[in-house]
Design an enzyme around this catalytic site. Sequence first.
Site, PDB file in Angstrom:
ATOM      1  N   ALA A  60      -2.629  14.307   9.076  1.00 44.64           N
ATOM      2  CA  ALA A  60      -2.941  13.136   9.433  1.00 44.64           C
ATOM      3  C   ALA A  60      -2.085  12.690  10.692  1.00 44.64           C
ATOM      4  O   ALA A  60      -2.331  11.568  11.146  1.00 44.64           O
ATOM      5  CB  ALA A  60      -2.322  12.113   8.176  1.00 44.64           C
ATOM      6  N   GLU A 116       0.973  -1.153  -0.051  1.00 49.15           N
ATOM      7  CA  GLU A 116      -0.083  -0.097   0.003  1.00 49.15           C
ATOM      8  C   GLU A 116       0.755   1.317   0.051  1.00 49.15           C
ATOM      9  O   GLU A 116       1.714   1.293   0.899  1.00 49.15           O
ATOM     10  CB  GLU A 116      -0.836  -0.099   1.200  1.00 49.15           C
ATOM     11  CG  GLU A 116      -1.865   1.366   1.504  1.00 49.15           C
ATOM     12  CD  GLU A 116      -2.734   1.352   2.393  1.00 49.15           C
ATOM     13  OE1 GLU A 116      -4.092   1.191   2.424  1.00 49.15           O
ATOM     14  OE2 GLU A 116      -1.973   1.783   3.551  1.00 49.15           O
TER      15      GLU A 116
END
Length: 245
Positions: free
Chosen positions: A163, A151
């Site tokens: 984030a 990923e």
Amino acid sequence: MESAPSWDETVRRFLLEHRFGMDEVVTKLSILRDEFAHLHDYNPIEQVSSRLKSPESLLEKMQRRGIDLDGPDPLARVREEITDIAGVRVVCSFVSDVYHVVDLLMAQQDVTTLELRDYIASPKPNGYRSLHALVEVPVFLSEGTVPVVVEVQFRTIAMDFWASLEHKIYYKYRRDVPADLLAGLKEAADTAYALDATMERLHQEVQGLEPLSGGLVERLRTASGTMPAGELIDSLRRLGSPPEV
């Protein structure tokens, strides 16, 4: 006759395969970054980092997914259902850089793109923005070639900052985050995106770049007028304040 490998040995080999796949992707991105740094006037890649799930984290996620360790070939289900074992993060300066680097990685012959999730164009309800690509790369081992899924997350600096802050807040409150902090996070996400939009517009004007596909630059320009970038510092400062009792 050799005995069958133990579960620990099987998991160790499984994670090693994913580490090798992760290293393959990191190497590809590092080559691109160095090429841009030495052979071009502009480098779209600010930072490349990676992480591999620990055996404990993998087992915990298997339990949450209901994958029985004693079932038939549990690692086959893991390969199919758990796609974030090996993760790579790419941080870029501008939104256009994100899409450019994604295209460069996916264009490589031995990289197979399995899935692309664009949370920049379609952010999550909490304001999270990033572009996630599931890619498969071949890992060449002594016993043959193993396809490994990695990923890869692509973000701007502002998206990555947000984030990271969100992760710290959720970790501190053990995912039971007070409502005012959730609202503050959403506000900061919108402000960070407005900052990205403003910086993208300036970048396009300075570089004389072609518009992004799908009218993305125009949408960014429109978004940048919805929230002044100067509110970013105030939003982040409010996030750092303890909730009122």
